[in-house]
Design a protein around this motif. Sequence first.
Motif, mmCIF file in Angstrom:
data_model
loop_
_atom_site.group_PDB
_atom_site.id
_atom_site.type_symbol
_atom_site.label_atom_id
_atom_site.label_comp_id
_atom_site.label_asym_id
_atom_site.label_seq_id
_atom_site.Cartn_x
_atom_site.Cartn_y
_atom_site.Cartn_z
ATOM 1 N N ASN A 176 10.291 1.416 1.781
ATOM 2 C CA ASN A 176 9.684 2.583 1.156
ATOM 3 C C ASN A 176 9.801 2.469 -0.367
ATOM 4 O OD1 ASN A 176 8.393 4.988 0.973
ATOM 5 N ND2 ASN A 176 10.060 6.243 1.784
ATOM 6 N N LEU A 177 8.674 2.375 -1.038
ATOM 7 C CA LEU A 177 8.650 2.147 -2.482
ATOM 8 C C LEU A 177 8.589 3.480 -3.225
ATOM 9 C CD1 LEU A 177 6.053 -0.784 -2.507
ATOM 10 C CD2 LEU A 177 8.567 -0.943 -2.478
ATOM 11 N N THR A 178 9.738 4.093 -3.387
ATOM 12 C CA THR A 178 9.798 5.385 -4.077
ATOM 13 C C THR A 178 10.019 5.234 -5.575
ATOM 14 O OG1 THR A 178 12.185 5.514 -3.663
ATOM 15 C CG2 THR A 178 10.717 6.503 -2.012
ATOM 16 N N ASN A 179 10.027 3.991 -6.052
ATOM 17 C CA ASN A 179 10.335 3.741 -7.464
ATOM 18 C C ASN A 179 9.100 3.565 -8.332
ATOM 19 O OD1 ASN A 179 9.442 1.356 -6.438
ATOM 20 N ND2 ASN A 179 11.202 0.106 -7.096
ATOM 21 N N GLY A 180 7.925 3.801 -7.765
ATOM 22 C CA GLY A 180 6.703 3.667 -8.560
ATOM 23 C C GLY A 180 5.985 2.356 -8.376
ATOM 24 N N ASP A 181 6.543 1.449 -7.563
ATOM 25 C CA ASP A 181 5.847 0.194 -7.289
ATOM 26 C C ASP A 181 4.620 0.457 -6.405
ATOM 27 O OD1 ASP A 181 8.789 -1.978 -7.019
ATOM 28 O OD2 ASP A 181 7.681 -1.185 -8.747
ATOM 29 N N ILE A 182 3.676 -0.465 -6.488
ATOM 30 C CA ILE A 182 2.440 -0.332 -5.718
ATOM 31 C C ILE A 182 2.662 -0.839 -4.295
ATOM 32 C CG2 ILE A 182 0.032 -1.080 -5.498
ATOM 33 C CD1 ILE A 182 -0.025 -1.327 -8.555
ATOM 34 N N GLY A 183 2.179 -0.080 -3.315
ATOM 35 C CA GLY A 183 2.270 -0.484 -1.915
ATOM 36 C C GLY A 183 1.146 0.137 -1.109
ATOM 37 N N GLU A 184 1.214 -0.050 0.209
ATOM 38 C CA GLU A 184 0.187 0.509 1.095
ATOM 39 C C GLU A 184 0.570 1.925 1.505
ATOM 40 O OE1 GLU A 184 -0.601 -1.785 4.572
ATOM 41 O OE2 GLU A 184 -2.206 -0.456 5.279
ATOM 42 N N ILE A 185 -0.426 2.810 1.550
ATOM 43 C CA ILE A 185 -0.189 4.198 1.935
ATOM 44 C C ILE A 185 -0.179 4.302 3.455
ATOM 45 C CG2 ILE A 185 -1.077 6.558 1.842
ATOM 46 C CD1 ILE A 185 -2.428 5.833 -0.815
ATOM 47 N N PHE A 186 0.929 4.861 3.985
ATOM 48 C CA PHE A 186 1.052 5.174 5.403
ATOM 49 C C PHE A 186 1.191 6.686 5.541
ATOM 50 C CE2 PHE A 186 1.899 1.133 7.703
ATOM 51 C CZ PHE A 186 1.869 0.267 6.614
ATOM 52 N N ILE A 187 0.621 7.237 6.608
ATOM 53 C CA ILE A 187 0.617 8.686 6.788
ATOM 54 C C ILE A 187 1.201 9.030 8.152
ATOM 55 C CG2 ILE A 187 -0.804 10.778 6.909
ATOM 56 C CD1 ILE A 187 -2.856 9.363 5.160
#
Length: 875
Positions: free
Chosen positions: A342-353
């Motif tokens: 989980n990239l909570t630091n502002g890095d770019i990743g894929e959005i999961f819902i």
Amino acid sequence: MEVVLNNTQIDYPKGKPLHQLIEESAQSYPGNVALTFHHTTFTYSELNVTANRLAKELIARGAATGKIIGLALDRSAEMVIGLLAILKSGAAYVPLDPEYPKDRIEFMLDDSGASILLTSKKYKGHFASNTIEVLIEDALEASKNHSTDNPTVNVTGADLAYVLYTSGSTGKPKGVQIEHHSLVNIMLSFQKKPGITPDDKVLAVATISFDIAGIDLYLPLTSGAQIILADSITAKDGRALLDIVRNQGVTILQATPYTWRMMLEVGWDDYLPIKVFCGGEAMAKDLAERLVPRSKEVWNLYGPTETTIYSIIKQITDANDITIGWPVDNTQIYILDEQKNNLTNGDIGEIFIGGVGVARGYLNRPELTAERFIDNPFASGEKIYRTGDLGKYKPDGDIVYLGRIDHQVKVRGYRIELGEIEHNLGKQEGVKQAVVIAREDTPGIPRLVAYVVLESGQTGIPEKSMLDNWDKALFEVLPEYMMPDDYVLMDIIPSTPNGKIDRKALPKPDYSHINRDGEYVAPRTSNEKLVAEIWEELMGLEKISIFDNFFQLGGRSLVAVKIMARLEQETGKRLPLATLFEYSTVEKLAARLEIDAEAITWESLVPIKPKGSKMPLYIVHGAGLNVLLFNALAMNMDDEQPVYGLQAKGLNGVDEPLDVMEEIAANYVDEIINHDPVGPYAVAGYSLGGLIAYEMAKQMLAMGKEVKMLAMFDTYADQTQKYDSKLKRVIDDSWTLIKQVAYTPVLFLEDPKRTIEYKSREIGRRIQKIFKKLFPDKVKKKESFAAYTNEIHERSLAAQKNYLLTPVNIEIELFRAKKRTFYMDDFKFLGWKPYALKGVRVHDIPGEHNTIFAPPNDKQFAEVLQKCLDEAAAR
């Protein structure tokens, strides 16, 4: 940050079905207007009662919990009632936009296993499927025998509400299964934020095959608010939408950025107290800059179909700070890397819902469901949906959308799997490989470009015949919005070092050549120069020829709106947007909708050859005001072939001539049905009489009558100029004369003597017409028969000028004179192709326009016509 962001849990009535919320609205606001469509209005009480009765009729015909029902209706009040009735019956619905390709709709019906198809008489028998066809007109009539109370069917929040098909990467659409409780959650969340009250009026424009239509329809109905339902034509016209917003007090409008841009391009400069719901694709900074000061609130909405319409929303107040915001109630958002961290630091990743909006999965697609709906690593026993979208968190927790990971794109507001286009293009003969990408070489004007490798090795510019074949084949299986704008032939598709397609290396198309008709022809007049320059600027192209076709150049309605707005600004003349459908070249648009001065003539039913056992043929005459011309044709047909004519009302000098096309048609339809109440029917029209035959067939189909054949006898599909000024018509007539003179050398080579005769008469007629306009007092007034035939002429001309041709789900048999005696914009289909949705079959017949019924032409004409009639009767 993740804990704060995803702390969205809130109690909601998970066990309630969606329609129960609507029933509660009907109980709380029985007298409130629930739905308006044109001049039809339903209060909440009326809407609920009508839907209840229809639901019970559907139940009587087999609808039940666990069943799936297809709904294929034009945008209308009945469409909304049908949706509610299906939900109330316990069944789930598959929304089918009748404007979508027939094959695509039939696939959805078969794939979904729909047991019932709820449609209208207009589409009776049109879709081949294993369903029980229920016609809405019949069902509503039968439903009057049922009680008005809510059905007692046990429907829970866990039951399926709808199956909505989205574009599929494997070449076939995939059905997303949405349960009632997911819809209940999003409606209750949206009631609070962005917010809606019983006093709001929502303009509904989204097709029901687009998931955002759920907000258009169900958000107001669960809140006591009013739906103003736009028809399919209005929904695509920025000017018409803006007029409705201004004139009918609309307070909420949901639309894609594409539609908002259309409205802005037609003069929306003032402030309107409206909530802007913008979804479907990313909001650009320049769009936000224009929307924020002009509206009460602007909301950016994000969410895939697989997580129930919208999952993340944000009110935009600063165009420099555009995000998709925070999740709606009971929804969790995760931005993960490839290892599911989980990239909570502002890095770019894929959005999961995750959360209650996550769909049940794809219908009949377990492998794809397993791929896209994965176990939630942060909540045991739950699923999260991988969107394929890139995003990141801002320090304040807002989410920034950064585009697609894969090759699914958003173009003109629609989510498009490029693989579906590639799959169908790759099946065409001679195609070795096809790659499709979305390009935006001109800012704000996205274009779908297909890069094709042929087995022949040909490169460069595709031949026109090749383009026509591809477009025709694709249009049979893909919606219009998925059609490629441009094609580029390649010897090889570029690849990356690891062997994957290098889409970034695909070259920019040479827009100066692609999809052009013939060689470049420079503008010849000031009007052509003006139109060409505007097209070049707004379409991002160079050296547009006066014969280049707007749609073949990739023109879409958004750029059409810009073109028409610019033309209005430059010339002071406001042209309907539909002008480009018929006048689709620089030359034609510069001519400003020419109109033929011939009068349309119509009259009462006349038996020409009444005896015979075959299906009768009813023919509407043209400018001669009688049916004597058809006698030789009728006599050369089979002995058992009855033929009737329709002559203009008022020829007797007593009856009042009609001057409204729809009324003329209705009058003749009544006469035909009174003569033959059962049918089936074959209708034809000669010259301008074909227009009335077209409207007659349209009305017959709407009545549920079976029209076996609609035939045009050398009829050209002229479109209305009712909004044009007198000066413009004079200019158009003059420009028409110029085009006809320019075409004269071609005609002269074919038949010098006939060309001189025809042109001499035409010039004399035009001089006489100009003289009448300039010196009306010196024109000798006609008397007796000539007087009232002249009046019929004028009334018919008024009817033609005010008649708007719109597409009809019918095939046209076009009998086209082989010999050309005058210039036409469309020699091949005589302008009918856009209006006959089932196609135009062309039959060349000997003679010219005025001699197709004369010997010896009449005999060959009769043979061809009889064969078509017999084939139609046998179908």
